[in-house]
Design a protein around this motif. Structure first.
Motif, PDB file in Angstrom:
ATOM      1  N   GLU A  53      21.114 -39.213   9.398  1.00 35.26           N
ATOM      2  CA  GLU A  53      19.927 -38.745   8.695  1.00 35.26           C
ATOM      3  C   GLU A  53      18.832 -39.803   8.775  1.00 35.26           C
ATOM      4  OE1 GLU A  53      21.223 -37.787   4.731  1.00 35.26           O
ATOM      5  OE2 GLU A  53      22.330 -36.022   5.416  1.00 35.26           O
ATOM      6  N   ILE A  54      17.592 -39.359   8.675  1.00 35.16           N
ATOM      7  CA  ILE A  54      16.459 -40.284   8.668  1.00 35.16           C
ATOM      8  C   ILE A  54      16.622 -41.243   7.490  1.00 35.16           C
ATOM      9  CG2 ILE A  54      13.963 -40.449   8.308  1.00 35.16           C
ATOM     10  CD1 ILE A  54      13.721 -37.801   9.861  1.00 35.16           C
ATOM     11  N   GLY A  55      16.381 -42.523   7.749  1.00 34.50           N
ATOM     12  CA  GLY A  55      16.454 -43.524   6.698  1.00 34.50           C
ATOM     13  C   GLY A  55      17.789 -44.229   6.598  1.00 34.50           C
ATOM     14  N   GLU A  56      18.753 -43.861   7.454  1.00 34.43           N
ATOM     15  CA  GLU A  56      20.033 -44.546   7.416  1.00 34.43           C
ATOM     16  C   GLU A  56      20.395 -45.085   8.798  1.00 34.43           C
ATOM     17  OE1 GLU A  56      23.148 -41.834   6.106  1.00 34.43           O
ATOM     18  OE2 GLU A  56      22.950 -40.596   7.879  1.00 34.43           O
ATOM     19  N   THR A  57      21.276 -46.079   8.809  1.00 35.17           N
ATOM     20  CA  THR A  57      21.807 -46.587  10.071  1.00 35.17           C
ATOM     21  C   THR A  57      22.999 -45.723  10.477  1.00 35.17           C
ATOM     22  OG1 THR A  57      23.405 -48.056   9.022  1.00 35.17           O
ATOM     23  CG2 THR A  57      21.173 -48.947   9.387  1.00 35.17           C
TER      24      THR A  57
END
Length: 157
Positions: A53-57
């Motif tokens: 997801e956007i915002g995670e590694t």
């Protein structure tokens, strides 16, 4: 079941229209058994994992997916491999046909309680020998073989 179909080395497979990075975790217990979930969408046994997801590694993704799909908290301890075989495509009921793109980490349980999610029908630690007779997609079997080989370097493919 049936909202997902895996195609592998099949000339009749639909052409991919999507490519999304995903992460999975190969988690073992003290007896060497591997944490597996039986997918509700295909009926196959698989490693916990999913789409970033956007915002995670990617590491965050593997940890989140393990928690969501198994109820267990994990920490990443290593890298099994990177799996991007264009001969493996996943067809979803909504028309998405995704080319495989999965980074598989090693993980260790740090807490939580084993639980089935709405994405699976069963979650349990299984011996590699037990998995030989269960429905497991060939690409997951490849990951399990790489784990059994105790490779000194991650698989890159």
């Amino acid at each position: 079941m049936g909202s997902r179909r895996d195609w592998y080395r099949d000339p009749n497979a639909p052409r991919p229209n999507s490519l999304k990075p995903g992460a999975a975790a190969l988690i073992t217990d003290d007896n060497g058994r591997v944490l597996m979930q039986r997918r509700g969408d295909s009926g196959n046994w698989s490693l916990p994992g999913g789409i970033m997801e956007i915002g995670e590694t990617l590491e965050d993704c593997a940890v989140r997916e393990a928690r969501e799909e198994t109820g267990l908290d994990i920490e990443i301890t290593g890298l099994l491999g990177i799996y991007t075989d264009p001969a493996h495509v996943i067809e979803h009921a909504d028309g998405e046909v995704r080319q495989e793109f999965s980074v598989v980490y090693y993980g260790r349980v740090t807490g939580g309680e084993l639980a089935v999610s709405d994405e699976s029908t069963s979650v349990e630690f299984l011996r590699l020998e037990d998995l030989e007779t269960l429905p497991v997609h060939e690409t997951v079997r490849l990951r399990l073989r790489h784990h059994a080989e105790q490779r000194s370097t991650p698989y890159l493919g």
